[in-house]
Design an enzyme around this catalytic site. Sequence first.
Site, short mmCIF file in Angstrom:
data_model
loop_
_atom_site.label_atom_id
_atom_site.label_comp_id
_atom_site.label_asym_id
_atom_site.label_seq_id
_atom_site.Cartn_x
_atom_site.Cartn_y
_atom_site.Cartn_z
N GLY A 137 0.79 -1.35 -0.21
CA GLY A 137 -0.04 0.01 0.05
C GLY A 137 0.91 1.13 -0.09
O GLY A 137 2.24 1.15 -0.29
N TYR A 169 7.85 -2.33 10.55
CA TYR A 169 9.12 -3.03 10.29
C TYR A 169 10.35 -2.29 11.34
O TYR A 169 11.40 -1.95 10.93
CB TYR A 169 9.64 -2.11 8.95
N ARG A 200 15.69 1.01 11.18
CA ARG A 200 15.28 1.72 10.02
C ARG A 200 16.16 3.01 9.98
O ARG A 200 16.38 3.34 8.81
CB ARG A 200 13.83 2.14 9.81
N GLU A 204 -1.86 -6.00 -0.73
CA GLU A 204 -1.07 -6.35 0.45
C GLU A 204 -0.60 -5.36 1.38
O GLU A 204 0.86 -5.12 1.30
CB GLU A 204 0.09 -7.31 -0.14
N PRO A 205 -1.15 -4.52 1.86
CA PRO A 205 -0.45 -3.48 2.78
C PRO A 205 0.04 -3.81 4.08
O PRO A 205 -0.52 -4.68 4.76
CB PRO A 205 -1.81 -2.37 3.19
N CYS A 260 26.73 -0.45 20.24
CA CYS A 260 28.10 -0.01 20.12
C CYS A 260 28.46 0.16 18.65
O CYS A 260 29.05 -0.33 17.87
CB CYS A 260 28.97 -1.17 20.35
N TYR A 314 18.20 3.03 6.56
CA TYR A 314 17.47 3.96 5.27
C TYR A 314 17.71 5.40 5.57
O TYR A 314 17.08 6.10 4.93
CB TYR A 314 16.00 3.34 5.24
N1 LLP Z 1 4.07 -7.36 -0.88
C1 LLP Z 1 5.08 -7.36 -1.38
C2 LLP Z 1 5.31 -8.19 -2.05
C3 LLP Z 1 6.07 -6.60 -0.69
O1 LLP Z 1 7.51 -6.89 -0.81
C4 LLP Z 1 5.93 -5.65 0.42
C5 LLP Z 1 6.83 -5.17 1.22
C6 LLP Z 1 4.62 -5.27 0.79
C7 LLP Z 1 3.49 -6.17 0.08
C8 LLP Z 1 3.92 -4.61 1.98
O2 LLP Z 1 4.41 -3.15 1.48
P1 LLP Z 1 4.04 -1.83 2.51
O3 LLP Z 1 2.31 -1.95 2.20
O4 LLP Z 1 4.39 -2.19 3.87
O5 LLP Z 1 4.52 -0.70 1.94
N2 LLP Z 1 12.04 -2.68 5.54
C9 LLP Z 1 11.52 -1.59 4.63
C10 LLP Z 1 10.45 -1.95 3.92
C11 LLP Z 1 10.60 -3.02 2.78
C12 LLP Z 1 9.17 -3.45 2.39
C13 LLP Z 1 9.49 -4.69 1.58
N3 LLP Z 1 8.32 -5.25 1.14
C14 LLP Z 1 11.20 -0.16 5.70
O6 LLP Z 1 11.58 -0.70 6.82
O7 LLP Z 1 11.02 0.71 5.17
#
Ligand code: LLP
Length: 420
Positions: free
Chosen positions: A241, A377, A317, A277-278, A348, A321
């Site tokens: 999302g 995350y 994070r 898939e949010p 550390c 990032y």
């Molecule tokens: N579907 C798929 C195939 C994905 O790879 C992801 C996230 C999502 C759904 C969910 O996306 P969202 O709605 O949360 O944006 N670790 C990083 C974020 C990595 C996201 C990976 N995939 C962070 O902390 O920003």
Amino acid sequence: MRNLPDTAKINKQNHLEIGGVDLVDLAKEYGTPLFVMDEATIRSRCRKYIDSFRKYYPNSDIAFACKALCAAGVIKIVTDEGLCLDVSSGGEAYTALKSGVDPKKIYFHGNNKSIDELKMAVEAGFGRIMVDTSQEIKNLDAVTRELGRRAEVMLRINPGIEAHTHEYIKTGLIDSKFGVPRNEIDEAVRFIRAQKLISLVGFHAHIGSQIFDTKPFVDEAKLLLELTKRYGTKEINLGGGPGIAYLSSDEPPDIETYAKIVGDVLRDKTGAKLALEPGRSIVGTAGVTLYTVGAVKDVPDVRKYVLVDGGMADNPRPILYKAVYDAKVANKVNDKPVEKVTIGGRFCESGDILVRDIKLPEIEAGDLLAVLCTGAYSYSMSSNYNRVPRPAMVLVNNGAATLILKRETYDDLIRNDIIL
Ligand code: LLP
């Protein structure tokens, strides 16, 4: 404020309250660092997704991407709201099954699933398996034959769409390890269709995460629509999302806007079912992390560090990032901000900084700091760096707190050590 849970309040004691629970009391009872999740915010985001898509594209399923926060207590809430679940590993899948999720409502992702993971998915009868490489299709074919069971798959494609977000969380660029490149889709479709026990249900793509611009989502929907028409498939999965406001000045698209722009592209075209898939936009704003200030260190003419009892291991994070966060002093929220400080963690590494240059009220050892928007995350990417136990997680709602993840103990940390 956009970057606080919906139920956040400042009470008479000048303390931050979430879900009707005073965070100062919560810290006393459960200790710090502590992940606090607001149940009402999680439920309201789930409902917003369901209601918005019911309005703009009724034939849709919303699956919570539990990589954002995989905890049985949270899975229970989102599935209770009628969401499906996106899992991306055997571990997430195991958590989902143990939480009682209907296997048909599980979408199984992963760009390099092991044979054991594929067996788990086919054996349990997961609703959809996303396939990413021809090797994976071969492996899945072997697994379905061995188990004598069918699998319904979606082909993950690489849409080659640029989304403006951090380089590490873009996933749809041409140069990406995810998805089948556009010029190989035809061959991959033929290959899947040649397998005996595998059916191709549709196409999946994911362009990245923490995205504010709506145009890449429109481009992605158009591309998947075109493929759906070309191959006569019946399902479109658009992946994650939109982004969320980490700072009160951030302006992400809201869930309804996102539903509208996507719905406008797809409506009345093919009748295909839509899946989304949010992750972040469901749990991100619902969470805050509470830390206790241990010391304040003034480096004259340079900066003042406020040192807290957590950091990069419970929220990697910022170091990964350069993610930017907002924070409040939870035991004196409305005091006047007086000076700029930098919040440093306890680990550390010099880079273990949670928030750089933030204006806060006068702060001293013993104060309680709440870092905002840590529901997504943070816990899911946490580690035991420096062998520090992971924090506990509590769910707050209607004035009550429920522990959903226990604080790790030193014994948990050495559980797998073989002491010779
Ligand atoms: N579907 C798929 C195939 C994905 O790879 C992801 C996230 C999502 C759904 C969910 O996306 P969202 O709605 O949360 O944006 N670790 C990083 C974020 C990595 C996201 C990976 N995939 C962070 O902390 O920003």
